[in-house]
Design an enzyme around this catalytic site. Structure first.
Site, mmCIF file in Angstrom:
data_model
loop_
_atom_site.group_PDB
_atom_site.id
_atom_site.type_symbol
_atom_site.label_atom_id
_atom_site.label_comp_id
_atom_site.label_asym_id
_atom_site.label_seq_id
_atom_site.Cartn_x
_atom_site.Cartn_y
_atom_site.Cartn_z
ATOM 1 N N GLY A 219 -28.695 28.854 -39.391
ATOM 2 C CA GLY A 219 -28.525 27.685 -38.966
ATOM 3 C C GLY A 219 -28.211 27.581 -37.478
ATOM 4 O O GLY A 219 -27.959 28.828 -36.995
ATOM 5 N N ALA A 220 -27.796 26.753 -36.537
ATOM 6 C CA ALA A 220 -27.326 26.634 -35.537
ATOM 7 C C ALA A 220 -26.253 27.664 -35.372
ATOM 8 O O ALA A 220 -26.382 28.448 -33.958
ATOM 9 C CB ALA A 220 -26.960 25.419 -34.944
ATOM 10 N N GLY B 288 -8.369 18.368 -30.106
ATOM 11 C CA GLY B 288 -9.781 18.680 -29.715
ATOM 12 C C GLY B 288 -10.479 19.327 -31.004
ATOM 13 O O GLY B 288 -11.652 19.373 -30.743
ATOM 14 N N ALA C 100 -21.917 32.694 -41.934
ATOM 15 C CA ALA C 100 -22.355 31.494 -41.010
ATOM 16 C C ALA C 100 -23.281 30.355 -41.907
ATOM 17 O O ALA C 100 -24.391 30.185 -41.629
ATOM 18 C CB ALA C 100 -23.175 31.760 -39.819
ATOM 19 N N VAL C 101 -22.650 30.147 -43.044
ATOM 20 C CA VAL C 101 -23.475 29.471 -44.205
ATOM 21 C C VAL C 101 -23.054 28.003 -44.426
ATOM 22 O O VAL C 101 -23.399 27.381 -45.345
ATOM 23 C CB VAL C 101 -23.413 30.071 -45.474
ATOM 24 C CG1 VAL C 101 -24.178 31.670 -45.539
ATOM 25 C CG2 VAL C 101 -21.960 30.409 -45.813
ATOM 26 N N HIS D 291 -41.021 15.390 -11.150
ATOM 27 C CA HIS D 291 -41.589 16.584 -10.993
ATOM 28 C C HIS D 291 -40.958 17.602 -9.979
ATOM 29 O O HIS D 291 -40.490 17.032 -8.943
ATOM 30 C CB HIS D 291 -43.181 16.437 -10.644
ATOM 31 C CG HIS D 291 -43.937 17.766 -10.327
ATOM 32 N ND1 HIS D 291 -44.317 18.579 -11.223
ATOM 33 C CD2 HIS D 291 -44.435 18.383 -9.416
ATOM 34 C CE1 HIS D 291 -44.968 19.741 -11.005
ATOM 35 N NE2 HIS D 291 -44.711 19.611 -9.679
#
Ligand SMILES: Cc1cc2nc3c(=O)[nH]c(=O)nc-3n(C[C@H](O)[C@H](O)[C@H](O)COP(=O)(O)OP(=O)(O)OC[C@H]3O[C@@H](n4cnc5c(N)ncnc54)[C@H](O)[C@@H]3O)c2cc1C
Length: 483
Positions: free
Chosen positions: A195-196, A54, A281-282, A462
């Site tokens: 980022g995300a 995975g 987190a780059v 709707h």
């Protein structure tokens, strides 16, 4: 060959050779999808994995983070229970939250085990390395196996990128793996990169009561998104209590004390910030080292494997897909590349009846699952202008959406961008409640080269968030009913 792991043909390792039509190296959403499609096309297929079936997506990426974000949503719902007419309180239990997330990841990984078995794909556990054309040596616990494949697909993915000033020690300066498996909840965290991955962790930790500061080098958060989306997220995050420093760079980290002290260069000068941990987190670095690329002469460029539109590398018979090739580092991109790659092999081998279409990297949906969620596809307003389009832009605020108001989540908007001349749908940029569920419509419509006429002539149910896409298009063409 011996069977372990719930009846799946995991292979015991001894010195012998196995031969296949297709061998896939790495079992993430690129690799396992490639293996399944290859098996479907009638290829004798094996997959090699050094860790867990995975890949990052199921074990350390998309899925465990979404489990954490669900917890964040429940926590926030409880905080605002009063507004729904309910009296409720709750205290997040960090170890139970992490345990649930790991459990969800585990279940999904087992799902891949099942799929391998169902599709009669041999699973070889161990570290794989190309040793010569068509040959991969797999090593596990000191034992070596050779797996031969007429076609070899490299799908080794990526890992957390390390900056020289942010060396990860896994305890105080951490990457995403540690961020989703910390032994105790930090009281404070500095998240470097917006980022995300950065904003999802920032949102999660803030929701459960950790003090969060996000540091972004560029002038705006979620830098790849449309300007309006970045502004809206920054506004929302600040309202939630998250501190944000843009135009800022962490230049040094001192871990000698109890926590971390980060030296941050901001537009107003240097400052120091203390926290329990710092999450780097780059971005992502491709896993291309030590897998024998040099031995075979497989070309790379700027840290990624060079491929053509069918994911063939510079060496015939060797292909590469997913995070280890150029393109957006996203699970659905890896999976689509897998399908194209295998169908191209199938077409060449007369096992598939047509050549696959190349992937349009300008029509890839991107989603970020914090609250408010972000979803986008196609050109941003700036990119559309730069590409020379004369554009029509429509923005529909979710405060005018019945569904969003009923849900108690009226923040955000849906913004659509059309070409004024021909009505081509150029892009959609959405931020708010459940917007990740509406973006596939834009991708399909763009693929079909649909104009605003067809969309406005299609009934949207709707109340839904998806009807707000139609509302935004009405705004773009001066036909707004609900605004
Ligand atoms: C925190 C986080 C959240 C994310 N959230 C999302 C999201 O919401 N949506 C989304 O689309 N994407 C998301 N991503 C990105 C997504 O996880 C990746 O784009 C995707 O997993 C890439 O798939 P892949 O098949 O290329 O590689 P991977 O998933 O990285 O899999 C590669 C596999 O290869 C194995 N491997 C590597 N080298 C070898 C070797 N030599 N021998 C044997 N096995 C090897 C690895 O162990 C790994 O299992 C997220 C990523 C992170 C880190």
């Amino acid at each position: 060959m011996g069977a372990t792991g719930g009846g799946v043909p995991f292979l015991n390792h001894s010195i012998f050779t196995m031969a296949y039509d297709v061998v896939v190296l790495g079992s993430g959403p690129g690799g396992y999808v490639a293996a399944i499609r290859a098996s479907q096309l009638g290829f004798k297929t094996a997959i090699i994995e050094k860790e867990s079936l995975g890949g990052i997506c199921l074990n350390w990426g998309c899925i465990p983070t979404k489990a954490l974000l669900k917890t964040a949503q429940v926590v926030n719902d409880i905080k605002h229970a009063e507004s729904y007419g309910i009296e409720a309180t709750g205290t997040p239990k960090f170890d139970a939250i992490i345990k649930r997330s790991r459990g969800v990841a585990d279940k999904m990984s087992k799902g891949v085990t099942f799929l391998m078995k169902k599709n009669k794909i041999d699973v070889v556990m161990g570290f794989g390395k190309l040793v010569s054309k068509g040959k991969i040596e797999v090593e596990k616990d000191g034992q070596k196996t050779t797996v031969e494949g007429k076609h070899i697909i490299i799908a080794t993915g990526g890992r957390s990128r390390e900056l020289p000033a942010l060396k990860q020690d896994g305890k105080k300066v951490i990457g995403y793996r540690e961020a989703m498996s910390l032994p105790t909840q930090p009281k404070s965290i500095i998240v470097v990169g917006s980022g995300a991955i950065g904003v999802e962790f920032g949102y999660f930790y803030n929701s459960i009561g950790t003090k969060v500061t996000i540091v972004e080098f560029l002038p705006k958060v979620v830098p790849v998104e449309d300007e309006d989306i970045s502004k809206e997220l920054e506004k929302n995050f600040k309202k939630q209590g998250i501190d944000i420093l843009v135009n800022s760079e962490v230049t040094a980290v001192d871990t000698s004390g109890a926590g971390v002290v980060a030296t941050i260069k901001t537009a107003d000068g240097e400052t120091k910030l203390e926290a329990d941990v710092l999450l780097s987190a780059v971005g992502v670095t491709a896993n291309i080292e030590g897998i024998g690329l040099e031995t075979l002469g497989v070309k790379t460029d700027r840290g990624r494997i060079t491929v053509d539109k069918n994911y063939q590398t510079s060496v015939p018979g060797v292909y590469a897909i997913g995070d280890c090739v150029p393109g957006q580092a996203l699970a659905h991109v890896a999976s689509k590349e897998a399908i194209i790659c295998v169908e191209a092999i199938g077409y060449a081998e007369k096992k598939f009846n047509h050549a696959p279409e190349a992937l349009d990297y300008n029509n890839v949906p991107g989603c970020t699952y914090c609250y408010p969620e972000i979803a986008s596809a196609g050109y941003t307003e700036k990119q559309a202008k730069e590409a020379g389009y004369d554009i029509k832009v429509g923005k529909f605020p979710l405060s005018a959406s019945g569904k969003a108001s009923a849900a108690g989540h009226a923040e955000g908007f849906i913004k659509v961008i059309f070409d004024a001349k021909y009505g081509e749908w150029l892009g959609t940029h959405a931020i708010g409640y459940n917007v990740t569920e509406i973006i596939a419509q834009t991708v399909t419509a763009r693929k079909l080269e649909t104009t605003h006429h067809e969309v406005l002539n299609s009934i949207h149910p709707h109340p839904t968030i998806s009807e707000s896409v139609k509302d935004a298009i009405e705004v773009a063409f001066g036909e707004a009913i609900h605004l």
